[in-house]
Write an enzyme that holds these catalytic residues in place. Structure first.
Site, PDB file in Angstrom:
ATOM      1  N   GLY A   1     -10.786  50.630  61.722  1.00  0.00           N
ATOM      2  CA  GLY A   1     -10.596  49.183  61.867  1.00  0.00           C
ATOM      3  C   GLY A   1     -10.294  48.810  63.312  1.00  0.00           C
ATOM      4  O   GLY A   1     -10.855  47.853  63.867  1.00  0.00           O
ATOM      5  N   ARG A   2      -9.406  49.591  63.948  1.00  0.00           N
ATOM      6  CA  ARG A   2      -9.047  49.307  65.341  1.00  0.00           C
ATOM      7  C   ARG A   2     -10.229  49.528  66.282  1.00  0.00           C
ATOM      8  O   ARG A   2     -10.419  48.792  67.239  1.00  0.00           O
ATOM      9  CB  ARG A   2      -7.852  50.188  65.761  1.00  0.00           C
ATOM     10  CG  ARG A   2      -6.510  49.574  65.392  1.00  0.00           C
ATOM     11  CD  ARG A   2      -5.406  50.590  65.426  1.00  0.00           C
ATOM     12  NE  ARG A   2      -5.465  51.468  64.253  1.00  0.00           N
ATOM     13  CZ  ARG A   2      -4.679  52.524  64.088  1.00  0.00           C
ATOM     14  NH1 ARG A   2      -3.812  52.843  65.021  1.00  0.00           N
ATOM     15  NH2 ARG A   2      -4.772  53.245  62.989  1.00  0.00           N
ATOM     16  N   TRP A   3     -11.032  50.521  65.968  1.00  0.00           N
ATOM     17  CA  TRP A   3     -12.224  50.787  66.786  1.00  0.00           C
ATOM     18  C   TRP A   3     -13.139  49.558  66.761  1.00  0.00           C
ATOM     19  O   TRP A   3     -13.644  49.107  67.791  1.00  0.00           O
ATOM     20  CB  TRP A   3     -12.960  52.013  66.237  1.00  0.00           C
ATOM     21  CG  TRP A   3     -14.131  52.469  67.049  1.00  0.00           C
ATOM     22  CD1 TRP A   3     -14.140  53.421  68.025  1.00  0.00           C
ATOM     23  CD2 TRP A   3     -15.477  51.987  66.946  1.00  0.00           C
ATOM     24  NE1 TRP A   3     -15.404  53.564  68.543  1.00  0.00           N
ATOM     25  CE2 TRP A   3     -16.256  52.688  67.907  1.00  0.00           C
ATOM     26  CE3 TRP A   3     -16.111  51.027  66.147  1.00  0.00           C
ATOM     27  CZ2 TRP A   3     -17.621  52.473  68.074  1.00  0.00           C
ATOM     28  CZ3 TRP A   3     -17.464  50.810  66.329  1.00  0.00           C
ATOM     29  CH2 TRP A   3     -18.205  51.522  67.284  1.00  0.00           C
TER      30      TRP A   3
ATOM     31  N   ARG B   1       1.831  60.249  60.738  1.00  0.00           N
ATOM     32  CA  ARG B   1       2.373  60.331  59.376  1.00  0.00           C
ATOM     33  C   ARG B   1       1.311  60.910  58.452  1.00  0.00           C
ATOM     34  O   ARG B   1       0.131  60.962  58.803  1.00  0.00           O
ATOM     35  CB  ARG B   1       2.850  58.960  58.883  1.00  0.00           C
ATOM     36  CG  ARG B   1       1.803  57.885  58.982  1.00  0.00           C
ATOM     37  CD  ARG B   1       2.306  56.542  58.442  1.00  0.00           C
ATOM     38  NE  ARG B   1       1.319  55.505  58.727  1.00  0.00           N
ATOM     39  CZ  ARG B   1       1.339  54.710  59.787  1.00  0.00           C
ATOM     40  NH1 ARG B   1       2.321  54.791  60.664  1.00  0.00           N
ATOM     41  NH2 ARG B   1       0.390  53.810  59.981  1.00  0.00           N
TER      42      ARG B   1
ATOM     43  N   LEU C   1     -19.299  76.647  54.456  1.00  0.00           N
ATOM     44  CA  LEU C   1     -18.154  75.730  54.522  1.00  0.00           C
ATOM     45  C   LEU C   1     -17.905  75.056  53.176  1.00  0.00           C
ATOM     46  O   LEU C   1     -18.848  74.596  52.527  1.00  0.00           O
ATOM     47  CB  LEU C   1     -18.456  74.638  55.571  1.00  0.00           C
ATOM     48  CG  LEU C   1     -17.443  73.488  55.645  1.00  0.00           C
ATOM     49  CD1 LEU C   1     -16.150  73.938  56.312  1.00  0.00           C
ATOM     50  CD2 LEU C   1     -18.032  72.289  56.405  1.00  0.00           C
TER      51      LEU C   1
ATOM     52  N   ASP D   1      -8.413  58.265  60.800  1.00  0.00           N
ATOM     53  CA  ASP D   1      -7.766  56.957  60.935  1.00  0.00           C
ATOM     54  C   ASP D   1      -8.229  56.233  62.199  1.00  0.00           C
ATOM     55  O   ASP D   1      -8.471  56.866  63.231  1.00  0.00           O
ATOM     56  CB  ASP D   1      -6.244  57.170  60.978  1.00  0.00           C
ATOM     57  CG  ASP D   1      -5.490  55.868  60.800  1.00  0.00           C
ATOM     58  OD1 ASP D   1      -6.085  54.879  60.328  1.00  0.00           O
ATOM     59  OD2 ASP D   1      -4.295  55.832  61.142  1.00  0.00           O
TER      60      ASP D   1
ATOM     61  N   ARG E   1      -4.733  64.205  62.584  1.00  0.00           N
ATOM     62  CA  ARG E   1      -4.842  62.763  62.329  1.00  0.00           C
ATOM     63  C   ARG E   1      -5.238  62.075  63.624  1.00  0.00           C
ATOM     64  O   ARG E   1      -4.634  62.313  64.672  1.00  0.00           O
ATOM     65  CB  ARG E   1      -3.516  62.186  61.815  1.00  0.00           C
ATOM     66  CG  ARG E   1      -3.635  60.687  61.497  1.00  0.00           C
ATOM     67  CD  ARG E   1      -2.423  60.115  60.809  1.00  0.00           C
ATOM     68  NE  ARG E   1      -2.693  58.748  60.380  1.00  0.00           N
ATOM     69  CZ  ARG E   1      -2.213  58.165  59.294  1.00  0.00           C
ATOM     70  NH1 ARG E   1      -1.403  58.838  58.504  1.00  0.00           N
ATOM     71  NH2 ARG E   1      -2.520  56.930  58.986  1.00  0.00           N
TER      72      ARG E   1
ATOM     73  N   HIS F   1     -16.102  51.528  59.866  1.00  0.00           N
ATOM     74  CA  HIS F   1     -16.253  52.535  58.808  1.00  0.00           C
ATOM     75  C   HIS F   1     -17.635  53.202  58.893  1.00  0.00           C
ATOM     76  O   HIS F   1     -17.773  54.395  58.678  1.00  0.00           O
ATOM     77  CB  HIS F   1     -16.067  51.894  57.431  1.00  0.00           C
ATOM     78  CG  HIS F   1     -14.661  51.409  57.193  1.00  0.00           C
ATOM     79  ND1 HIS F   1     -13.557  52.169  57.474  1.00  0.00           N
ATOM     80  CD2 HIS F   1     -14.185  50.237  56.690  1.00  0.00           C
ATOM     81  CE1 HIS F   1     -12.456  51.486  57.166  1.00  0.00           C
ATOM     82  NE2 HIS F   1     -12.811  50.310  56.689  1.00  0.00           N
TER      83      HIS F   1
ATOM     84  N   SER G   1      -7.998  56.720  49.871  1.00  0.00           N
ATOM     85  CA  SER G   1      -6.725  57.047  49.222  1.00  0.00           C
ATOM     86  C   SER G   1      -6.545  56.216  47.952  1.00  0.00           C
ATOM     87  O   SER G   1      -7.195  55.177  47.771  1.00  0.00           O
ATOM     88  CB  SER G   1      -5.564  56.790  50.183  1.00  0.00           C
ATOM     89  OG  SER G   1      -5.319  55.402  50.276  1.00  0.00           O
TER      90      SER G   1
ATOM     91  N   TRP H   1      -7.374  51.053  47.270  1.00  0.00           N
ATOM     92  CA  TRP H   1      -7.905  50.023  46.352  1.00  0.00           C
ATOM     93  C   TRP H   1      -7.277  48.670  46.643  1.00  0.00           C
ATOM     94  O   TRP H   1      -7.836  47.631  46.286  1.00  0.00           O
ATOM     95  CB  TRP H   1      -7.628  50.399  44.889  1.00  0.00           C
ATOM     96  CG  TRP H   1      -8.344  51.637  44.446  1.00  0.00           C
ATOM     97  CD1 TRP H   1      -7.771  52.853  44.207  1.00  0.00           C
ATOM     98  CD2 TRP H   1      -9.741  51.799  44.171  1.00  0.00           C
ATOM     99  NE1 TRP H   1      -8.731  53.756  43.819  1.00  0.00           N
ATOM    100  CE2 TRP H   1      -9.946  53.142  43.781  1.00  0.00           C
ATOM    101  CE3 TRP H   1     -10.850  50.942  44.235  1.00  0.00           C
ATOM    102  CZ2 TRP H   1     -11.203  53.651  43.454  1.00  0.00           C
ATOM    103  CZ3 TRP H   1     -12.093  51.443  43.906  1.00  0.00           C
ATOM    104  CH2 TRP H   1     -12.265  52.779  43.517  1.00  0.00           C
TER     105      TRP H   1
HETATM  106  C1  FPP Z   1      -8.950  54.621  58.123  1.00  0.00           C
HETATM  107  O1  FPP Z   1      -9.315  53.653  59.055  1.00  0.00           O
HETATM  108  C2  FPP Z   1     -10.080  55.126  57.400  1.00  0.00           C
HETATM  109  C3  FPP Z   1     -10.298  54.927  56.060  1.00  0.00           C
HETATM  110  C4  FPP Z   1      -9.426  54.108  55.215  1.00  0.00           C
HETATM  111  C5  FPP Z   1     -11.388  55.518  55.370  1.00  0.00           C
HETATM  112  C6  FPP Z   1     -12.040  56.681  56.046  1.00  0.00           C
HETATM  113  C7  FPP Z   1     -13.463  56.486  55.837  1.00  0.00           C
HETATM  114  C8  FPP Z   1     -14.444  56.872  56.653  1.00  0.00           C
HETATM  115  C9  FPP Z   1     -14.278  57.721  57.846  1.00  0.00           C
HETATM  116  C10 FPP Z   1     -15.805  56.440  56.413  1.00  0.00           C
HETATM  117  C11 FPP Z   1     -16.184  56.524  55.004  1.00  0.00           C
HETATM  118  C12 FPP Z   1     -16.532  57.911  54.622  1.00  0.00           C
HETATM  119  C13 FPP Z   1     -16.819  58.174  53.360  1.00  0.00           C
HETATM  120  C14 FPP Z   1     -17.416  59.483  52.983  1.00  0.00           C
HETATM  121  C15 FPP Z   1     -16.515  57.170  52.320  1.00  0.00           C
HETATM  122  P1  FPP Z   1      -8.606  52.268  58.953  1.00  0.00           P
HETATM  123  O2  FPP Z   1      -9.528  51.315  58.304  1.00  0.00           O
HETATM  124  O3  FPP Z   1      -7.273  52.374  58.278  1.00  0.00           O
HETATM  125  O4  FPP Z   1      -8.411  51.921  60.472  1.00  0.00           O
HETATM  126  P2  FPP Z   1      -7.245  51.049  61.104  1.00  0.00           P
HETATM  127  O5  FPP Z   1      -5.954  51.760  60.806  1.00  0.00           O
HETATM  128  O6  FPP Z   1      -7.595  51.042  62.553  1.00  0.00           O
HETATM  129  O7  FPP Z   1      -7.332  49.682  60.478  1.00  0.00           O
END
Ligand code: FPP
Length: 258
Positions: free
Chosen positions: A31-33, A202, A139, A28, A196, A45, A73, A77
């Site tokens: 987006g914030r990064w 959560r 693994l 997680d 997480r 991403h 998740s 979508w």
């Molecule tokens: C949460 O960050 C991350 C996701 C919804 C997807 C996780 C995906 C990756 C690590 C890269 C893709 C990898 C594959 C193999 C598809 P967020 O966007 O919710 O971040 P935020 O909470 O800061 O907005």
């Protein structure tokens, strides 16, 4: 998980004394990064995939047996169309570019999550990753894609209800093992440790059933910054936890004492 399945490896790799058999990651904070750097979410991403590569390599080095990653998740979508497309594109590229390295490193890929309604090309890609690596013994990388724990449990309940309706199962035969056996993770041990990133605390519909006795570590860093040191710090915290599985004594200390 049956009590007898409690298994951890003692190792001196990177100074870690107790390595959990199964680590699950909620990746997680992409987006914030990106937002913190004035970059588009896609860039977060994309850097998240690089962090995923580091996590897999570290898991191999630490001799973790199962690494489950929450890549997309069932609820994802409903993100904006362009973001969904970019995540699907990254998954596509991850499998296309990294499958041979994973295979060379003896990694077995497994995919959990609902397969119905997936586009045929995504489905084919996921199947290819599983088939190519099926005989590997290192693994196990479990990719949770289009995954939702409530949906997974509902599907298991539906399968059992159908068996009862067809007279193949008596209601009193439905117990925890019967449900576990019909989850996507039927042949995968429960996670010992769920990590997480991003500071959120959560589960977000991830492994709700399987997490019954998992330990949780919430790291304050954002997922694109995740690296081997972050994994090691989570494992160090895990090594100090006392896991009792509802009993008075931890199987870990019982093992040490006997
Ligand atoms: C949460 O960050 C991350 C996701 C919804 C997807 C996780 C995906 C990756 C690590 C890269 C893709 C990898 C594959 C193999 C598809 P967020 O966007 O919710 O971040 P935020 O909470 O800061 O907005």
């Amino acid at each position: 998980m049956a009590e007898g399945d409690f298994l951890e490896m003692a190792t001196t790799t990177l100074g870690i004394t107790i390595v959990p058999r199964h680590v699950a990651l909620i990746m997680d904070g992409n987006g914030r990064w990106a937002a913190a750097r004035g970059l588009p979410r896609f860039e977060g991403h994309r850097r998240g995939v690089e962090a995923l590569r580091r996590a897999v390599r570290a898991a191999i080095e630490l001799r973790i047996s199962y690494l489950t990653v929450y890549s997309f998740s069932a609820e994802n979508w409903s993100r904006p169309r362009e973001e969904v497309q970019s995540l699907l594109g990254l998954l596509h590229r991850f499998i296309r570019n990294d499958l041979s390295e994973l295979h060379d490193n003896n990694v077995r890929v497994r995919v959990i999550g609902a397969r119905e309604d997936l586009a045929p090309e995504i489905l084919a890609l996921l199947k290819e990753a599983e088939q190519v690596t099926a005989a590997n013994t290192g693994l196990t990388l479990v990719v949770a894609f289009n995954y939702g724990a409530r949906q997974e449990i509902a599907a298991a309940a539906r399968a059992l209800a159908e068996m009862v309706a067809e007279g193949r199962l008596a209601p009193h035969e439905i117990d925890a093992d019967a449900i576990s056996a019909r989850l996507d993770t039927a042949d995968i041990p429960d996670p010992d440790l769920i990590i997480r990133t991003s500071g959120e605390q959560r589960l977000s519909n991830f492994l709700l059933w399987q997490a019954a006795y998992a330990e949780f570590v919430f790291l304050p860093i954002l997922w694109p910054d995740f690296d081997q040191a972050a994994l090691v710090s989570a494992l160090e915290e895990y090594a100090h936890r006392e896991r009792r599985f509802g009993r008075v004594e931890s199987p870990r200390s019982a093992k040490t004492a006997s």
